[in-house]
Design a protein around this motif. Structure first.
Motif, PDB file in Angstrom:
ATOM      1  N   HIS A  46       3.300  -8.407  -4.500  1.00  9.92           N
ATOM      2  CA  HIS A  46       2.032  -8.055  -5.142  1.00  9.92           C
ATOM      3  C   HIS A  46       0.881  -8.612  -4.304  1.00  9.92           C
ATOM      4  O   HIS A  46       0.948  -9.744  -3.836  1.00  9.92           O
ATOM      5  CB  HIS A  46       2.007  -8.677  -6.550  1.00  9.92           C
ATOM      6  N   PHE A  47      -0.141  -7.789  -4.103  1.00 11.75           N
ATOM      7  CA  PHE A  47      -1.301  -8.233  -3.319  1.00 11.75           C
ATOM      8  C   PHE A  47      -2.407  -8.705  -4.246  1.00 11.75           C
ATOM      9  O   PHE A  47      -2.923  -7.917  -5.044  1.00 11.75           O
ATOM     10  CB  PHE A  47      -1.802  -7.101  -2.416  1.00 11.75           C
ATOM     11  N   HIS A  48      -2.767  -9.975  -4.159  1.00 10.89           N
ATOM     12  CA  HIS A  48      -3.861 -10.499  -4.990  1.00 10.89           C
ATOM     13  C   HIS A  48      -5.207 -10.275  -4.326  1.00 10.89           C
ATOM     14  O   HIS A  48      -6.239 -10.347  -4.981  1.00 10.89           O
ATOM     15  CB  HIS A  48      -3.654 -11.989  -5.266  1.00 10.89           C
ATOM     16  N   ALA A  49      -5.201 -10.056  -3.024  1.00 14.61           N
ATOM     17  CA  ALA A  49      -6.451  -9.819  -2.296  1.00 14.61           C
ATOM     18  C   ALA A  49      -6.229  -8.640  -1.351  1.00 14.61           C
ATOM     19  O   ALA A  49      -5.086  -8.252  -1.090  1.00 14.61           O
ATOM     20  CB  ALA A  49      -6.838 -11.050  -1.506  1.00 14.61           C
ATOM     21  N   GLU A  50      -7.334  -8.069  -0.863  1.00 14.82           N
ATOM     22  CA  GLU A  50      -7.227  -6.981   0.099  1.00 14.82           C
ATOM     23  C   GLU A  50      -6.516  -7.519   1.344  1.00 14.82           C
ATOM     24  O   GLU A  50      -6.940  -8.522   1.908  1.00 14.82           O
ATOM     25  CB  GLU A  50      -8.630  -6.466   0.447  1.00 14.82           C
ATOM     26  N   THR A  51      -5.424  -6.852   1.732  1.00 11.78           N
ATOM     27  CA  THR A  51      -4.580  -7.376   2.818  1.00 11.78           C
ATOM     28  C   THR A  51      -4.029  -6.236   3.655  1.00 11.78           C
ATOM     29  O   THR A  51      -3.445  -5.303   3.117  1.00 11.78           O
ATOM     30  CB  THR A  51      -3.379  -8.160   2.238  1.00 11.78           C
ATOM     31  N   SER A  52      -4.203  -6.329   4.970  1.00 14.69           N
ATOM     32  CA  SER A  52      -3.554  -5.362   5.861  1.00 14.69           C
ATOM     33  C   SER A  52      -2.155  -5.858   6.172  1.00 14.69           C
ATOM     34  O   SER A  52      -1.969  -7.040   6.445  1.00 14.69           O
ATOM     35  CB  SER A  52      -4.340  -5.211   7.160  1.00 14.69           C
ATOM     36  N   PHE A  53      -1.206  -4.939   6.116  1.00 12.49           N
ATOM     37  CA  PHE A  53       0.182  -5.336   6.371  1.00 12.49           C
ATOM     38  C   PHE A  53       0.889  -4.211   7.106  1.00 12.49           C
ATOM     39  O   PHE A  53       0.372  -3.088   7.204  1.00 12.49           O
ATOM     40  CB  PHE A  53       0.909  -5.649   5.052  1.00 12.49           C
ATOM     41  N   ALA A  54       2.072  -4.519   7.630  1.00 15.63           N
ATOM     42  CA  ALA A  54       2.908  -3.493   8.262  1.00 15.63           C
ATOM     43  C   ALA A  54       4.347  -3.696   7.809  1.00 15.63           C
ATOM     44  O   ALA A  54       4.759  -4.828   7.531  1.00 15.63           O
ATOM     45  CB  ALA A  54       2.820  -3.585   9.781  1.00 15.63           C
ATOM     46  N   VAL A  55       5.078  -2.589   7.711  1.00 15.18           N
ATOM     47  CA  VAL A  55       6.507  -2.638   7.411  1.00 15.18           C
ATOM     48  C   VAL A  55       7.235  -2.010   8.593  1.00 15.18           C
ATOM     49  O   VAL A  55       6.950  -0.870   8.974  1.00 15.18           O
ATOM     50  CB  VAL A  55       6.848  -1.881   6.112  1.00 15.18           C
ATOM     51  N   THR A  56       8.144  -2.764   9.203  1.00 15.29           N
ATOM     52  CA  THR A  56       8.869  -2.278  10.383  1.00 15.29           C
ATOM     53  C   THR A  56      10.356  -2.598  10.233  1.00 15.29           C
ATOM     54  O   THR A  56      10.767  -3.251   9.281  1.00 15.29           O
ATOM     55  CB  THR A  56       8.332  -2.958  11.664  1.00 15.29           C
ATOM     56  N   GLY A  57      11.137  -2.150  11.195  1.00 16.83           N
ATOM     57  CA  GLY A  57      12.572  -2.443  11.181  1.00 16.83           C
ATOM     58  C   GLY A  57      13.368  -1.355  10.491  1.00 16.83           C
ATOM     59  O   GLY A  57      13.160  -0.169  10.772  1.00 16.83           O
ATOM     60  N   ALA A  58      14.262  -1.751   9.577  1.00 17.84           N
ATOM     61  CA  ALA A  58      15.144  -0.797   8.911  1.00 17.84           C
ATOM     62  C   ALA A  58      14.350   0.341   8.278  1.00 17.84           C
ATOM     63  O   ALA A  58      13.202   0.167   7.868  1.00 17.84           O
ATOM     64  CB  ALA A  58      15.956  -1.508   7.838  1.00 17.84           C
ATOM     65  N   LYS A  63      -5.048  -2.782  -1.528  1.00 19.75           N
ATOM     66  CA  LYS A  63      -6.170  -3.269  -2.339  1.00 19.75           C
ATOM     67  C   LYS A  63      -5.651  -4.331  -3.307  1.00 19.75           C
ATOM     68  O   LYS A  63      -4.453  -4.358  -3.612  1.00 19.75           O
ATOM     69  CB  LYS A  63      -6.766  -2.102  -3.131  1.00 19.75           C
ATOM     70  N   PRO A  64      -6.541  -5.185  -3.782  1.00 21.74           N
ATOM     71  CA  PRO A  64      -6.093  -6.194  -4.746  1.00 21.74           C
ATOM     72  C   PRO A  64      -5.442  -5.513  -5.944  1.00 21.74           C
ATOM     73  O   PRO A  64      -5.946  -4.493  -6.420  1.00 21.74           O
ATOM     74  CB  PRO A  64      -7.386  -6.902  -5.171  1.00 21.74           C
ATOM     75  N   GLY A  65      -4.314  -6.041  -6.390  1.00 18.27           N
ATOM     76  CA  GLY A  65      -3.625  -5.486  -7.561  1.00 18.27           C
ATOM     77  C   GLY A  65      -2.524  -4.505  -7.200  1.00 18.27           C
ATOM     78  O   GLY A  65      -1.748  -4.118  -8.074  1.00 18.27           O
ATOM     79  N   GLN A  66      -2.445  -4.100  -5.933  1.00 19.66           N
ATOM     80  CA  GLN A  66      -1.397  -3.148  -5.559  1.00 19.66           C
ATOM     81  C   GLN A  66      -0.065  -3.867  -5.308  1.00 19.66           C
ATOM     82  O   GLN A  66      -0.040  -5.060  -5.026  1.00 19.66           O
ATOM     83  CB  GLN A  66      -1.813  -2.362  -4.309  1.00 19.66           C
ATOM     84  N   THR A  67       1.013  -3.083  -5.431  1.00 24.22           N
ATOM     85  CA  THR A  67       2.359  -3.636  -5.237  1.00 24.22           C
ATOM     86  C   THR A  67       3.103  -2.823  -4.192  1.00 24.22           C
ATOM     87  O   THR A  67       3.103  -1.592  -4.244  1.00 24.22           O
ATOM     88  CB  THR A  67       3.148  -3.613  -6.571  1.00 24.22           C
ATOM     89  N   LEU A  68       3.731  -3.532  -3.259  1.00 26.59           N
ATOM     90  CA  LEU A  68       4.565  -2.884  -2.242  1.00 26.59           C
ATOM     91  C   LEU A  68       6.024  -3.019  -2.674  1.00 26.59           C
ATOM     92  O   LEU A  68       6.462  -4.105  -3.056  1.00 26.59           O
ATOM     93  CB  LEU A  68       4.365  -3.574  -0.892  1.00 26.59           C
ATOM     94  N   THR A  69       6.759  -1.893  -2.616  1.00 30.36           N
ATOM     95  CA  THR A  69       8.182  -1.917  -2.957  1.00 30.36           C
ATOM     96  C   THR A  69       8.988  -1.396  -1.779  1.00 30.36           C
ATOM     97  O   THR A  69       8.682  -0.328  -1.244  1.00 30.36           O
ATOM     98  CB  THR A  69       8.464  -1.027  -4.194  1.00 30.36           C
ATOM     99  N   LEU A  70       9.987  -2.151  -1.361  1.00 28.90           N
ATOM    100  CA  LEU A  70      10.909  -1.690  -0.315  1.00 28.90           C
ATOM    101  C   LEU A  70      12.271  -1.519  -0.961  1.00 28.90           C
ATOM    102  O   LEU A  70      12.796  -2.459  -1.555  1.00 28.90           O
ATOM    103  CB  LEU A  70      11.003  -2.708   0.830  1.00 28.90           C
ATOM    104  N   ARG A  71      12.839  -0.308  -0.834  1.00 28.22           N
ATOM    105  CA  ARG A  71      14.162  -0.060  -1.415  1.00 28.22           C
ATOM    106  C   ARG A  71      15.241  -0.134  -0.342  1.00 28.22           C
ATOM    107  O   ARG A  71      14.930  -0.209   0.842  1.00 28.22           O
ATOM    108  CB  ARG A  71      14.170   1.293  -2.131  1.00 28.22           C
ATOM    109  N   ALA A  72      16.493  -0.128  -0.761  1.00 26.13           N
ATOM    110  CA  ALA A  72      17.628  -0.303   0.160  1.00 26.13           C
ATOM    111  C   ALA A  72      17.516   0.658   1.337  1.00 26.13           C
ATOM    112  O   ALA A  72      17.226   1.845   1.148  1.00 26.13           O
ATOM    113  CB  ALA A  72      18.927  -0.086  -0.584  1.00 26.13           C
ATOM    114  N   PRO A  73      17.747   0.176   2.551  1.00 22.93           N
ATOM    115  CA  PRO A  73      17.563   1.000   3.752  1.00 22.93           C
ATOM    116  C   PRO A  73      18.492   2.219   3.784  1.00 22.93           C
ATOM    117  O   PRO A  73      19.638   2.144   3.355  1.00 22.93           O
ATOM    118  CB  PRO A  73      17.915   0.053   4.896  1.00 22.93           C
ATOM    119  N   GLU A  74      17.951   3.330   4.313  1.00 20.97           N
ATOM    120  CA  GLU A  74      18.774   4.515   4.574  1.00 20.97           C
ATOM    121  C   GLU A  74      19.453   4.361   5.928  1.00 20.97           C
ATOM    122  O   GLU A  74      20.479   4.958   6.196  1.00 20.97           O
ATOM    123  CB  GLU A  74      17.888   5.762   4.551  1.00 20.97           C
ATOM    124  N   GLN A  75      18.846   3.584   6.796  1.00 27.13           N
ATOM    125  CA  GLN A  75      19.428   3.282   8.103  1.00 27.13           C
ATOM    126  C   GLN A  75      18.940   1.895   8.507  1.00 27.13           C
ATOM    127  O   GLN A  75      17.795   1.538   8.250  1.00 27.13           O
ATOM    128  CB  GLN A  75      18.967   4.334   9.128  1.00 27.13           C
TER     129      GLN A  75
END
Lengths: 323, 213
Positions: free
Chosen positions: A63-75, A95-107
């Motif tokens: 969960h992002f409490h503040a505005e945050t730039s991020f990246a998701v890489t790898g699997a 944006k503040p209040g947003q949630t990032l979800t990563l589910r089980a990798p397909e590869q």
């Protein structure tokens, strides 16, 4: 400030580890897929070795409490920021209040969440990597748990398009039909029987569930045998070392491996292929191919040059992006 | 007799072992390690027991040039005396803290008390540091106690366990799997990542075990 919403004993903070602390007996450590962590950091204009989160237990939610730039890489794991689906190797600003979800990798097997500025945890023995065995580094020397809060070292946002941006060529992942691992012969290579050396190269080894940041155990139909008994003094070993204990089934030492060992060593996996192994899933076949040291050096130098070019390309692209 | 093996593209393992452990060879290993550590293209050196692992960045450094440098320095290295401190390790032997004492005594054909005395009589030297943070390979174990390691390692040996295995003595700096045999327990802190010098022991230090009062 981010907050972890899903606990596990396996998701840890990692950077490039402690290559200068091995003489103290401290594991080298660091991201198992260093290229994936590097890609994430390059997308965020971070130092290439900034600390991120290595994720091997899914689903993972933050969960992002503040505005945050991020990246998701790898699997290749289905990633959503609230309802927005993110492509592979992608950077975006939450944006503040947003949630990032990563589910089980397909590869692949492990994903990296990097954040603008890099994670702010105290460096221990020269790195921010979590050493689970030693119980130091990362966040209190442990895996990330539900409700853990983490902040970043620098400004938490980076100017980028609202829908984010990413790489057209994400880090390569091992194909489902098997991971090809290139190796160099190691100290006791020639003491294995000629049949065993053939078996080593001809076998489709299976990655067993006994695979963690310390080592990956493989299983094959025929055991590898020495042509004469060996009793070795303890000696330094590096990640990538393929040890063969008396049972004859190989164990590949990974980033958190012990720094010394005593089992015979048949081969060493070259660094660019060790990351491919770290992205291999339990049960998948693994094939070994022996190459020459000259070839290995050329491959390693090519990878370093490619990464440098990618860094330059991303820097150029960032000057041309229209916001 | 000394062999240099590849340990990947960015690593070389110099193996100088020739039969039983040699103290002279070990001093040359340390001297080689110290000299290599002054070279800018050496990432690190990890002295083992009569062997030495050297790492470098194969992107910058040509492995065959590094191999030549290693051989040259090894050939020229002399078995210097190193500054040595004596560290006294108090041990609670046997009972719940030394579950393999009886087994080791049987192996050595000694009583448990004689086994403890044999362990305490040794003047040990820190030959190598590694496996886990702060673990020391101690040479100087009474040959009667040179019991081979367990066929299958215990999954959990407690921090502070005083152990022997494969002709060496050691102590567990953290709780971890181990195939060594447990004689007792010490409460010395062998490794603390937050101390200015995290490891309690240095290469070449002398270690003496005494009965904890």
């Amino acid at each position: 400030m981010i907050e972890i919403l899903t606990g596990s004993s396996l998701n840890t903070i990692q950077d490039f580890g402690r290559p200068h602390a091995m003489a103290m007996g401290v594991a080298q450590g660091g991201a198992m897929d260093r290229l994936a962590l590097s890609h994430g950091n390059l997308l965020l204009d971070n130092p290439i070795d900034a600390a991120g989160i290595e994720i091997v237990f899914f689903p993972f939610r933050v969960h992002f409490h503040a505005e945050t730039s991020f990246a998701v890489t790898g699997a290749a794991c289905p990633a959503t920021l609230d309802d927005l689906k993110l492509p592979r190797d992608w950077a975006i600003t939450a944006k503040p209040g947003q949630t990032l979800t990563l589910r089980a990798p397909e590869q692949g097997a492990r994903a990296y969440l990097t954040l603008r500025g890099g994670l702010d945890v105290p460096p221990v023995l020269g790195a921010r990597s979590t050493d689970l065995k030693g119980g130091f580094g990362g966040l209190e020397g442990r895996a990330l748990q539900k409700s853990d809060r983490l902040s970043c070292l620098a400004a938490s946002t980076l100017r980028m398009p609202a829908t984010g941006y990413g790489l057209t060529r994400p880090c390569p992942l091992p194909p489902a039909n098997g991971t090809r691992i290139r190796v160099l012969p190691a100290a006791e290579h020639d003491v294995f029987t000629p049949e065993s050396l053939k078996t080593f190269h001809a076998t489709a080894w299976t990655l067993t569930p006994s695979a963690n940041r310390m080592g990956y155990r493989l299983e094959g139909q025929d055991a590898l045998k020495l042509s004469r008994p060996l009793s070795l003094f303890s000696h330094g070993i590096l990640p990538g070392t393929v040890q063969v204990p008396p049972a004859g089934q190989p164990i590949i030492q990974m980033m958190d491996a012990n720094t010394c060992g005593g089992y015979p060593k048949i081969a060493t996996v070259i660094a660019p292929d060790l990351r491919l192994l770290s992205q291999t899933v339990v049960g998948a076949p693994v094939h070994f191919e022996t190459i020459t040291r000259d070839d290995a050096v050329q491959i390693i130098r090519q990878e370093a040059a490619d990464l440098k070019r990618l860094a330059a390309d991303i820097a150029t692209l960032r000057t041309q992006l229209v916001f | 007799m000394t062999r240099i093996h590849m340990a990947g593209a960015g690593g070389l393992l110099l193996d100088a072992a020739d039969g039983p452990f040699s103290d002279t060879t070990q001093r040359r290993i340390w001297a080689t390690s110290r000299e290599l550590n002054t070279r800018p293209d050496v990432l690190q050196t990890i002295p083992g027991v009569n062997n030495l692992l050297v790492t470098f960045d194969a992107v910058q450094t040509d492995p065959s040039a590094m191999e030549k440098l290693l051989r040259t320095i090894w050939t020229q290295a002399s078995a210097d005396e190193v500054p040595s401190r004596e560290i006294v390790v108090p041990v609670v032997y046997g009972g719940e803290f030394g579950e393999d004492l009886a087994l080791v005594a049987r192996f050595a054909n000694l009583t448990e008390e004689e086994t403890i005395n044999a362990h305490m009589a040794g003047r040990y030297s820190v030959a190598a540091i590694g496996a886990m943070a702060g673990f020391v390979y101690l040479t100087g174990l009474d040959a009667r106690l040179a019991i081979p390691r367990r066929d299958s390692p215990r999954l959990r040996v407690e921090e502070g366990a005083v152990v022997i295995g494969g002709g060496h003595a050691g102590m567990m700096p953290c709780t971890s799997p181990s195939g060594w045999h447990i004689l007792g327990r010490t409460d010395l802190c062998l490794f603390d990542a937050f101390r200015p010098e995290p490891g309690l022991l240095r290469l070449g230090d002398t270690v003496r075990f005494v009965r904890a009062s």
